[in-house]
Design an enzyme around this catalytic site. Structure first.
Site, short mmCIF file in Angstrom:
data_model
loop_
_atom_site.label_atom_id
_atom_site.label_comp_id
_atom_site.label_asym_id
_atom_site.label_seq_id
_atom_site.Cartn_x
_atom_site.Cartn_y
_atom_site.Cartn_z
N GLU A 89 -2.16 -7.35 7.16
CA GLU A 89 -0.91 -7.25 7.90
C GLU A 89 -0.99 -8.14 9.14
OE1 GLU A 89 2.21 -7.05 8.24
OE2 GLU A 89 2.46 -4.97 7.55
N HIS A 133 0.82 -1.21 0.00
CA HIS A 133 0.00 0.00 0.00
C HIS A 133 0.86 1.27 0.00
CE1 HIS A 133 0.98 0.86 4.20
NE2 HIS A 133 0.79 -0.44 4.45
#
Length: 211
Positions: A84, A11
């Site tokens: 994550e 990201h």
């Protein structure tokens, strides 16, 4: 089994990346530079023919996938397995704040190896196993295709170790850059690293390494 290529994208830069906060499953908005990074990557990816796009269901990855995919008309499919690592009680804290408010957990997190599980979170071994299963699933479901996965620095790090068969305890000596292009390939039973940390599209925009 035909070769399957997976393009892993971290990201864009977030406000917490800039302030040194560990995000985990907590979220932070993309910074202005993170938005610019994703837009630049979107221009580059316009020339890339892909068969399927998956994305972590955390907002920083979703926002990145929208910005990157808009020029190409991507329709990303959220995949929670691409999240994550869950850091439990350590999430949302800077390193200094961890030392002050969670000293025992922080010391164990830094010293106790892949099996240590922060309260409320995942051990690195559990996280690695989740990431490994995720990319194996993508390869098995899309044989011979090119798949994009918009995800996180920790996921990239786990996948790098899997592909190169590195120990989970080995010191990291590779980069995990915001809005980088990272290509791996599955051929029969073997994974290969095609390219890593490609940020040529950023053209002067800085890209932070993962913590």
């Amino acid at each position: 089994m035909p070769k399957t290529e997976i393009i892993l994208i971290r990201h864009g830069e977030t406000e917490w990346n800039l302030s040194g906060r560990w995000q985990g499953h907590a979220d932070s908005a993309l910074s202005p530079r993170g938005i610019a990074q994703a837009q630049a990557l979107g221009e580059r990816m316009k020339g890339e023919e892909v068969d399927m796009v998956y994305v972590s269901d955390l907002e920083r990855a979703l926002h990145t996938s929208r910005l990157v995919g808009n020029p190409s008309g991507w329709q990303p499919l959220p995949m929670p397995a691409l999240r994550e690592r869950d850091l439990g009680v350590l999430e949302g804290l800077t390193t200094d704040e961890m030392r002050e408010s969670q000293p025992r957990a922080f010391q164990s997190f830094m010293e106790d190896g892949p099996s240590y599980q922060p309260p409320g979170g995942e051990s690195f071994q559990q996280f690695f196993d989740r990431c490994s299963l995720a990319i194996e699933t993508l390869a098995n479901e899309h044989p011979g295709q090119k798949v994009v996965a918009v995800t996180h620095g920790g996921v990239l790090g786990a996948v790098f170790r899997k592909v190169l068969k590195l120990s989970l305890e080995a010191e990291r000596n590779f980069l995990l850059l915001n809005c980088s292009i990272n290509r791996i390939q599955k051929s029969q039973v073997n994974w290969n690293l095609v390219s890593w940390g490609d940020v040529a599209h950023l053209k002067g925009l800085d890209s932070l390494d993962d913590s």
